[in-house]
Design a protein around this motif. Structure first.
Motif, PDB file in Angstrom:
ATOM      1  N   ILE A 223       0.834  -1.199   0.000  1.00 27.98           N
ATOM      2  CA  ILE A 223       0.000   0.000   0.000  1.00 27.98           C
ATOM      3  C   ILE A 223       0.871   1.251   0.000  1.00 27.98           C
ATOM      4  O   ILE A 223       0.587   2.236  -0.691  1.00 27.98           O
ATOM      5  CB  ILE A 223      -0.951  -0.018   1.207  1.00 27.98           C
ATOM      6  N   ALA A 224       1.952   1.235   0.769  1.00 26.59           N
ATOM      7  CA  ALA A 224       2.846   2.392   0.815  1.00 26.59           C
ATOM      8  C   ALA A 224       3.495   2.635  -0.543  1.00 26.59           C
ATOM      9  O   ALA A 224       3.505   3.765  -1.052  1.00 26.59           O
ATOM     10  CB  ALA A 224       3.912   2.176   1.889  1.00 26.59           C
ATOM     11  N   VAL A 225       4.033   1.585  -1.150  1.00 27.74           N
ATOM     12  CA  VAL A 225       4.701   1.728  -2.451  1.00 27.74           C
ATOM     13  C   VAL A 225       3.706   2.117  -3.538  1.00 27.74           C
ATOM     14  O   VAL A 225       3.957   3.021  -4.347  1.00 27.74           O
ATOM     15  CB  VAL A 225       5.429   0.420  -2.810  1.00 27.74           C
ATOM     16  N   GLY A 226       2.563   1.445  -3.573  1.00 27.20           N
ATOM     17  CA  GLY A 226       1.571   1.741  -4.601  1.00 27.20           C
ATOM     18  C   GLY A 226       1.002   3.135  -4.484  1.00 27.20           C
ATOM     19  O   GLY A 226       0.782   3.818  -5.498  1.00 27.20           O
ATOM     20  N   SER A 227       0.752   3.596  -3.258  1.00 28.71           N
ATOM     21  CA  SER A 227       0.174   4.929  -3.090  1.00 28.71           C
ATOM     22  C   SER A 227       1.137   6.021  -3.528  1.00 28.71           C
ATOM     23  O   SER A 227       0.734   6.995  -4.172  1.00 28.71           O
ATOM     24  CB  SER A 227      -0.224   5.133  -1.626  1.00 28.71           C
ATOM     25  N   PHE A 228       2.418   5.854  -3.220  1.00 31.71           N
ATOM     26  CA  PHE A 228       3.377   6.863  -3.656  1.00 31.71           C
ATOM     27  C   PHE A 228       3.575   6.828  -5.161  1.00 31.71           C
ATOM     28  O   PHE A 228       3.808   7.877  -5.785  1.00 31.71           O
ATOM     29  CB  PHE A 228       4.706   6.667  -2.935  1.00 31.71           C
ATOM     30  N   ALA A 229       3.507   5.661  -5.767  1.00 26.94           N
ATOM     31  CA  ALA A 229       3.583   5.594  -7.223  1.00 26.94           C
ATOM     32  C   ALA A 229       2.389   6.302  -7.862  1.00 26.94           C
ATOM     33  O   ALA A 229       2.532   7.028  -8.858  1.00 26.94           O
ATOM     34  CB  ALA A 229       3.650   4.135  -7.675  1.00 26.94           C
ATOM     35  N   PHE A 230       1.212   6.111  -7.288  1.00 25.97           N
ATOM     36  CA  PHE A 230       0.007   6.760  -7.822  1.00 25.97           C
ATOM     37  C   PHE A 230       0.094   8.274  -7.673  1.00 25.97           C
ATOM     38  O   PHE A 230      -0.170   9.026  -8.622  1.00 25.97           O
ATOM     39  CB  PHE A 230      -1.231   6.227  -7.100  1.00 25.97           C
ATOM     40  N   VAL A 231       0.465   8.742  -6.482  1.00 23.80           N
ATOM     41  CA  VAL A 231       0.503  10.185  -6.230  1.00 23.80           C
ATOM     42  C   VAL A 231       1.567  10.857  -7.091  1.00 23.80           C
ATOM     43  O   VAL A 231       1.350  11.949  -7.638  1.00 23.80           O
ATOM     44  CB  VAL A 231       0.743  10.450  -4.734  1.00 23.80           C
ATOM     45  N   HIS A 232       2.722  10.206  -7.240  1.00 25.61           N
ATOM     46  CA  HIS A 232       3.782  10.811  -8.056  1.00 25.61           C
ATOM     47  C   HIS A 232       3.358  10.916  -9.518  1.00 25.61           C
ATOM     48  O   HIS A 232       3.576  11.946 -10.171  1.00 25.61           O
ATOM     49  CB  HIS A 232       5.055   9.976  -7.941  1.00 25.61           C
ATOM     50  N   VAL A 284      -6.921   9.572  -1.016  1.00 25.40           N
ATOM     51  CA  VAL A 284      -6.016   8.427  -0.945  1.00 25.40           C
ATOM     52  C   VAL A 284      -5.273   8.403   0.383  1.00 25.40           C
ATOM     53  O   VAL A 284      -5.243   7.391   1.093  1.00 25.40           O
ATOM     54  CB  VAL A 284      -5.030   8.447  -2.130  1.00 25.40           C
ATOM     55  N   PHE A 285      -4.686   9.527   0.764  1.00 27.69           N
ATOM     56  CA  PHE A 285      -3.909   9.559   1.998  1.00 27.69           C
ATOM     57  C   PHE A 285      -4.812   9.475   3.234  1.00 27.69           C
ATOM     58  O   PHE A 285      -4.372   8.987   4.283  1.00 27.69           O
ATOM     59  CB  PHE A 285      -3.061  10.819   2.052  1.00 27.69           C
ATOM     60  N   ALA A 286      -6.045   9.947   3.135  1.00 29.32           N
ATOM     61  CA  ALA A 286      -6.942   9.845   4.283  1.00 29.32           C
ATOM     62  C   ALA A 286      -7.292   8.395   4.591  1.00 29.32           C
ATOM     63  O   ALA A 286      -7.417   8.003   5.756  1.00 29.32           O
ATOM     64  CB  ALA A 286      -8.215  10.652   4.019  1.00 29.32           C
ATOM     65  N   PHE A 287      -7.429   7.566   3.559  1.00 31.22           N
ATOM     66  CA  PHE A 287      -7.829   6.172   3.763  1.00 31.22           C
ATOM     67  C   PHE A 287      -6.634   5.262   4.050  1.00 31.22           C
ATOM     68  O   PHE A 287      -6.800   4.221   4.690  1.00 31.22           O
ATOM     69  CB  PHE A 287      -8.587   5.660   2.534  1.00 31.22           C
ATOM     70  N   ILE A 288      -5.437   5.613   3.592  1.00 35.03           N
ATOM     71  CA  ILE A 288      -4.301   4.695   3.743  1.00 35.03           C
ATOM     72  C   ILE A 288      -3.278   5.209   4.738  1.00 35.03           C
ATOM     73  O   ILE A 288      -2.168   4.685   4.803  1.00 35.03           O
ATOM     74  CB  ILE A 288      -3.615   4.465   2.381  1.00 35.03           C
ATOM     75  N   GLY A 295       3.577   0.476   7.199  1.00 28.05           N
ATOM     76  CA  GLY A 295       4.454  -0.026   6.158  1.00 28.05           C
ATOM     77  C   GLY A 295       5.861   0.526   6.251  1.00 28.05           C
ATOM     78  O   GLY A 295       6.840  -0.205   6.189  1.00 28.05           O
ATOM     79  N   PHE A 296       5.999   1.848   6.445  1.00 28.99           N
ATOM     80  CA  PHE A 296       7.326   2.420   6.504  1.00 28.99           C
ATOM     81  C   PHE A 296       8.069   2.067   7.788  1.00 28.99           C
ATOM     82  O   PHE A 296       9.273   1.948   7.797  1.00 28.99           O
ATOM     83  CB  PHE A 296       7.251   3.934   6.342  1.00 28.99           C
ATOM     84  N   SER A 297       7.340   1.891   8.898  1.00 27.37           N
ATOM     85  CA  SER A 297       8.004   1.454  10.121  1.00 27.37           C
ATOM     86  C   SER A 297       8.490   0.022   9.983  1.00 27.37           C
ATOM     87  O   SER A 297       9.546  -0.350  10.489  1.00 27.37           O
ATOM     88  CB  SER A 297       7.049   1.573  11.309  1.00 27.37           C
ATOM     89  N   ALA A 298       7.733  -0.820   9.265  1.00 29.79           N
ATOM     90  CA  ALA A 298       8.177  -2.208   9.044  1.00 29.79           C
ATOM     91  C   ALA A 298       9.358  -2.270   8.096  1.00 29.79           C
ATOM     92  O   ALA A 298      10.288  -3.054   8.283  1.00 29.79           O
ATOM     93  CB  ALA A 298       7.020  -3.049   8.497  1.00 29.79           C
ATOM     94  N   GLY A 299       9.358  -1.431   7.079  1.00 33.16           N
ATOM     95  CA  GLY A 299      10.452  -1.443   6.130  1.00 33.16           C
ATOM     96  C   GLY A 299      11.732  -0.842   6.667  1.00 33.16           C
ATOM     97  O   GLY A 299      12.811  -1.068   6.129  1.00 33.16           O
TER      98      GLY A 299
END
Length: 303
Positions: A223-232, A284-288, A295-299
């Protein structure tokens, strides 16, 4: 032992041995300041100033979008929707919105799938050029996209992909992949390999074990990777400007640029277009938001 025997036979208590260590100066110990001891003003005032600088531009954009033409009021009342109607119907923002959505979703899917394959290879396999490959991925982040415009334009021209949304999707995916692969490999390293090995013992193939065991645990990272790809890809202006020249193929960032004329700028229409462009990103950011933090804390644990 001698003192104990003397005490047992004589019934006397031996004198305590004097302390021969030199006296040390008593220094006042500095008490560490706990978070609860910090005055609330020192926390809320900087956060309030930061929030003010963050929200004022958005409020100003919203004010111009809903304020009637010619009005100078700082309060959005009375509100009007003429600017939204103008950019949506007269300025073809409905087409721009649809194109941006196609580019964003396709980039999200392509980036996530390729990053999954590359991240799994880096996390589970050892090969000779693994270190060099990781270094190349990191170094590629220092290359500006503007330097690659001419080579990419020539490639897409030879492939007859100019004025095609596919060219923007490919370019966005390529530039999103290095960081996405590194992040996904960090997420996969956090999943113990013994879980996959147990699935292999039960008769699963590597692909089936990955889909059944590893993939469900990667949800926050995906979700973290996909959301940043979408927003970018949603906000990127350069690739869409260079590879898409026909109006019915342009995206929202290029559409906003068309609202800025050489002699005048329609501030109401430009602000309304900015609001339309910002709404999907905010949703997008409100829901995820929860998944992004997880995700980023795990990575960040392993990498």
């Amino acid at each position: 032992m001698t003192a104990a025997l003397a005490e047992k036979h004589t019934g006397t208590v031996p004198e305590p041995v004097p302390n021969t260590e030199p006296p040390t100066a008593h220094r006042p110990r500095r008490r560490e300041r706990a978070f609860d001891d910090v005055p609330r003003l020192q926390i809320y005032v900087p956060l309030g100033i930061y929030l003010l600088f963050t929200l004022v531009p958005f409020y100003w954009m919203f004010l111009f979008a809903v304020r009637p033409t010619g009005s100078t009021s700082l309060v959005p009342w009375p509100m009007t929707g003429e600017h939204f109607s103008k950019v949506w119907n007269e300025r073809s923002f409905a087409v721009f919105f649809q194109n941006s959505m196609i580019v964003g979703i396709c980039t999200l899917i392509a980036t996530t799938l390729v990053a999954l394959a590359g991240g799994y290879a880096l996390a589970r396999f050892d090969f000779k050029i693994k270190g060099a490959f990781m270094l190349a991925l990191l170094c590629s982040q220092f290359i500006p996209g503007a330097l690659m415009l001419v080579p990419l334009f020539e490639i897409f021209k030879n492939l007859q992909m100019i004025n095609s949304l596919g060219s923007v999707v490919i370019a966005e995916t390529v530039f999103q992949l290095p960081l996405s692969i590194i992040l996904i490999s960090g997420f996969i390293k956090n999943v113990p390999a013994s879980l996959e090995e147990a699935a292999w013992v039960d008769g699963c193939s590597r692909f089936r074990a990955f889909c059944a065991v590893v993939l469900p645990l990667l949800r926050p990272g995906l979700i973290a990777v996909g959301s940043f790809a979408f927003v970018h890809s949603w906000n990127h202006f350069l690739f869409a400007l260079m590879f898409l020249s026909e109006q019915d193929k342009q995206t929202i960032p290029v559409g906003l640029n068309t609202l800025i004329g050489a002699d005048s700028v329609d501030l109401g229409a430009l602000a309304a277009g900015g609001v339309i462009a910002a709404v999907p990103v905010v949703i997008v950011f409100a829901f995820i938001q929860k998944w992004l933090i997880t995700g980023f804390s795990a990575g960040a644990v392993k990498g």
